[in-house]
Write a protein that holds these residues in place. Sequence first.
Motif, PDB file in Angstrom:
ATOM      1  N   HIS A 235       6.135  -3.496  -7.025  1.00 25.91           N
ATOM      2  CA  HIS A 235       7.241  -4.396  -6.684  1.00 25.91           C
ATOM      3  C   HIS A 235       7.513  -5.387  -7.803  1.00 25.91           C
ATOM      4  O   HIS A 235       8.647  -5.580  -8.220  1.00 25.91           O
ATOM      5  N   ARG A 236       6.474  -6.073  -8.280  1.00 29.57           N
ATOM      6  CA  ARG A 236       6.508  -6.967  -9.434  1.00 29.57           C
ATOM      7  C   ARG A 236       7.188  -8.308  -9.198  1.00 29.57           C
ATOM      8  O   ARG A 236       7.311  -9.099 -10.115  1.00 29.57           O
ATOM      9  N   ASP A 237       7.600  -8.597  -7.971  1.00 30.47           N
ATOM     10  CA  ASP A 237       8.206  -9.902  -7.708  1.00 30.47           C
ATOM     11  C   ASP A 237       7.912 -10.344  -6.275  1.00 30.47           C
ATOM     12  O   ASP A 237       8.801 -10.785  -5.554  1.00 30.47           O
TER      13      ASP A 237
ATOM     14  N   GLU B  87       0.835  -1.203   0.000  1.00 30.93           N
ATOM     15  CA  GLU B  87       0.000   0.000   0.000  1.00 30.93           C
ATOM     16  C   GLU B  87       0.871   1.255   0.000  1.00 30.93           C
ATOM     17  O   GLU B  87       0.618   2.216  -0.731  1.00 30.93           O
ATOM     18  N   TYR B  88       1.932   1.217   0.797  1.00 32.01           N
ATOM     19  CA  TYR B  88       2.842   2.361   0.865  1.00 32.01           C
ATOM     20  C   TYR B  88       3.604   2.546  -0.443  1.00 32.01           C
ATOM     21  O   TYR B  88       3.687   3.651  -0.979  1.00 32.01           O
ATOM     22  N   SER B  89       4.172   1.457  -0.980  1.00 34.42           N
ATOM     23  CA  SER B  89       4.954   1.588  -2.216  1.00 34.42           C
ATOM     24  C   SER B  89       4.069   1.981  -3.393  1.00 34.42           C
ATOM     25  O   SER B  89       4.484   2.765  -4.253  1.00 34.42           O
ATOM     26  N   HIS B  90       2.840   1.465  -3.424  1.00 29.25           N
ATOM     27  CA  HIS B  90       1.925   1.844  -4.507  1.00 29.25           C
ATOM     28  C   HIS B  90       1.555   3.324  -4.422  1.00 29.25           C
ATOM     29  O   HIS B  90       1.431   4.003  -5.454  1.00 29.25           O
ATOM     30  N   ASP B  91       1.384   3.820  -3.206  1.00 30.67           N
ATOM     31  CA  ASP B  91       1.123   5.256  -3.051  1.00 30.67           C
ATOM     32  C   ASP B  91       2.295   6.091  -3.557  1.00 30.67           C
ATOM     33  O   ASP B  91       2.121   7.232  -3.991  1.00 30.67           O
TER      34      ASP B  91
END
Length: 628
Positions: A143-145, A134-138
């Motif tokens: 991530h993809r892996d 949720e944090y990285s998408h914001d």
Amino acid sequence: MTDGLPRILGGRYEVGELIGRGGMAEVHLGHDIRLGRTVAIKILRAELARDSTFLTRFRREAHSAAGLSHHSIVAVYDSGEDTFTETGGADIDIPYIVMEYVDGQTLREILNDEGRLSPDEAARVTMGILSALEYSHDKGIVHRDIKPANVMLTKGGSVKVMDFGIARALADTGATMTSAQAVVGTARYLSPEQAQGETVDARSDLYSAGCVLYELLTGRTPFVGEPVSLVYQHITDPPKPPSTYEASVPDAMNAVTLHSLAKARDDRYQSAAEFRADLQAARTGAPLSEGATAVFSAAAAAAPSMMDHEPQAPVAPARRDHTREIHDREPQRRLTGLWVVAGIIALLAILGIGYLVMNGGKGDNPTATVPNVVQKSEAQAKAILRGAGFDHYQVKEINSSSVAKGYVVGTDPTRGSTVDPTTLIQLNVSKGPGLVQVPDVTGKSVAEARQALGSQGFQNVAVAPKKVDDTEYSAGDVVSAYPAIGSMADPSQKVTLSVSSGKVHVPSDLTGKDSGEAQLAVLQANLQPKVENVPVSDEGQGGKVLKVSPHEGARVDKGSTVTLTVGVYSSQTTVTVVPPPSSTSEPSSTSSSSSSTPTTTPPSTGPESPTQTGPPLTPPGKTKTHKK
């Protein structure tokens, strides 16, 4: 080591024992001499350092993860390059990444040891993964892996997601998952769109997280087989409910898992927050989202035998607890004691004494104590408040850099306060750190960029030591910034500016190109073309670049002039024969003289052809005559 001394990177990181090895890099235990803390150092394998593909991926990992600061993401502290001397004496730069050291195991190691986790523990771990996503998408990073090998559990039970090595910005429209016909990622956890080489987005990570949840619940992934077979199964085959393979998985967990594994990305969870909320609902018995309920109902209707299980007590897997939970097998005497206490409380309630005790002995003025709900999710906090007798509450979102988004920072009245149960309790819920958009400072001087960044709250501004060649900007002007311009960042974060050197390289492969194509390439390199034409006898060299000055690849100042020597082809001289004169013509000597006069066809010339000298040449196809 050299001469018994430890290897030191960047003047501050002492390299210790090898603690992990992957296909691309080795991970060593390290020590930050300056700050006195233990770190993990990932070093690209020397044999791959000359491969531009691996170098690009490794550097991208550092850049992708460096801007991510979250309690469920392995932190990246620093990165750099170390010069390594090969056996033959050649020097090669080996990049490295300095990361947070996590004392624990990967999910892959835990699954190998224990087979699977209990449904509640599987949900808790997956919620930690989703919190990181949720944090990285914001932040705009996919991530993809996501797979068990890229998730760690600390000894205290905390979840840590790592290896953003193939992450890309969501805005990168070219970020598909295929490269030279190879699918990046692990086949058992690939989303259908990844398997088909389509552009990925945040929902692709959620599918992979669903595959991980499935394996945590059952000890196996939704699909098994050879890589090629797995790709087709992800694209075409519906997954069976987890309870097909592990009867202890409750129906609610079946529903959440199947919803996360929908083939079409529009049919699965649309955000990590939605996925996480349904997992929490499944753990607490709260209603699930309509999407999860509908997917499960459809699966039950399609294969009702999969949903029908004989009632049985769930069999806990052989595993250690990763949270501080009370063990099931307590001594019988403690259970007896609990019954005694329960009986006493019931008796007090019957006698009316319990009422006085629960209300502070005040009788007519009942009170209750505000429970501690800090670090609980909003849904959990509300449930705890209701259980404590507080039915009136409101939510206020506030910025917090210490508490994850969606979790409670504190309450008003504060925890431990004794108040009337009808008091309105304010839940202060974190909306994450106060993020600010990094302003566009490209083309500005460093001083101007500092001023623009400072006006937005970014006070910690640094300049990268190495200047950048081949840009459109003049020397000293800002080329880019990290965090990236336009991204959302915490104002307390350091912003690093990359500055133009003002130098560019003369394009290569100009020789032999058409003049127009070569001039365009020079202009695109922010240089000025100048054409000098020279005659050539070879028709194949006409209009082609014969020489470049300064030479191709030369490092010159932006805006410098590049001279292109271009060949101009000249055709051979032609002779036109004049018909014999009539009887009324001039004397034969004159006619003979005229007939012997050649007609010259000049070469085709352009505006930049060499200047002709002497008498003008006769246009092609016409005969020049002389009159006495």
